[in-house]
Enzyme design. Structure first.
Site, mmCIF file in Angstrom:
data_model
loop_
_atom_site.group_PDB
_atom_site.id
_atom_site.type_symbol
_atom_site.label_atom_id
_atom_site.label_comp_id
_atom_site.label_asym_id
_atom_site.label_seq_id
_atom_site.Cartn_x
_atom_site.Cartn_y
_atom_site.Cartn_z
ATOM 1 N N ILE A 74 0.839 -1.199 0.000
ATOM 2 C CA ILE A 74 0.000 0.000 0.000
ATOM 3 C C ILE A 74 0.871 1.244 0.000
ATOM 4 C CG2 ILE A 74 -1.818 1.258 1.224
ATOM 5 C CD1 ILE A 74 -2.512 -1.435 2.580
ATOM 6 N N GLY A 117 8.461 4.684 2.169
ATOM 7 C CA GLY A 117 7.556 4.472 3.298
ATOM 8 C C GLY A 117 6.146 4.060 2.941
ATOM 9 N N SER A 118 5.542 3.213 3.733
ATOM 10 C CA SER A 118 4.141 2.845 3.617
ATOM 11 C C SER A 118 3.881 1.614 4.465
ATOM 12 C CB SER A 118 3.742 2.599 2.166
ATOM 13 O OG SER A 118 2.335 2.687 2.074
ATOM 14 N N ARG A 119 3.020 0.698 3.961
ATOM 15 C CA ARG A 119 2.720 -0.479 4.757
ATOM 16 C C ARG A 119 2.330 -1.658 3.871
ATOM 17 N NH1 ARG A 119 -3.399 0.778 7.076
ATOM 18 N NH2 ARG A 119 -4.184 -1.247 6.412
#
Length: 218
Positions: free
Chosen positions: A155, A185-187
């Site tokens: 994501i 960055g994220s998940r």
């Protein structure tokens, strides 16, 4: 060792920073200002380089284990309705990556890729409840005989503007092998069958390719 997705960015960044410093030395007579520009350039380049690091991970192959696909912190463990592929309830385990984490995505299990799809979308902050369904993302499902099908979803977030996904339907992949990369960055969400024994806790730090997030041995 650096990830292949970073070579172009690191090269361009180095050229730009070198050019800026050469100009500063030819146009600026103030020593401390030239030194400040040089110091900021070194720090910036160091941050870019460390972001694209790709440390070797010796994954212990085990069909009973589902491993963390990325480095980061566990921010969600809950039962949800997964409506894209399974269309039933699943246990969602979400790992948030800060800009200082390794951003290589790894296959949580070995087996055959049965589903791989890119979804354009928004760039909400990664911890937003709707980011899993509304942000730019890729969804991948890998299947093996021991655990069945496991889904994971890369994501994008407010900083992450590009997701790279290498998983191709029909390919056979090894547990812990390189599945993709999320820039800045994220998940990643992992969706497990209801009843799966989850081995991690909220706020626990995990390491991609190493930490066992769930066990189906029992």
């Amino acid at each position: 060792m650096f990830h292949k997705e970073g070579y172009k960015i690191m090269t361009v960044t180095a050229i730009v920073l070198i050019a800026i410093n050469l100009l500063s030395y030819s146009l600026i007579n103030t020593y401390w200002l030239r030194f400040a520009i040089l110091a900021v350039s070194v720090v910036l380049f160091f941050l870019i380089v460390q972001f694209f690091r790709n440390p070797k991970r010796n994954t212990l192959q085990n069909d009973n284990h589902i491993i963390a696909p990325v480095d980061g912190k566990v921010v969600v463990i809950e039962e949800v309705y997964e409506k894209e592929y399974f269309k039933d309830n699943r246990i969602q385990v979400s790992v948030f990556m800060s800009p200082i984490n390794v951003h290589v995505t790894r296959h949580p299990i070995g087996g055959e890729v049965t589903y791989s799809k890119y979804h354009p979308g928004k760039f909400l902050v990664a911890w937003h409840p709707k980011s899993s369904e509304e942000n730019e993302r890729t969804t991948v499902v890998v299947k093996n005989e021991r655990v069945g099908e496991i889904m994971y979803r890369q994501i994008a977030g407010a900083m992450a503007k590009r997701i790279v996904n290498y998983a191709e339907v029909g390919a056979t992949v090894a547990q812990g092998s390189d599945s993709g990369f999320i820039k800045f960055g994220s998940r990643v969400d992992v969706f497990l069958p209801v009843g799966t024994e989850v081995n991690v806790e909220i706020n626990q730090k995990v390491k991609g390719g190493i930490t066992v997030i769930a066990d189906v041995a029992s």
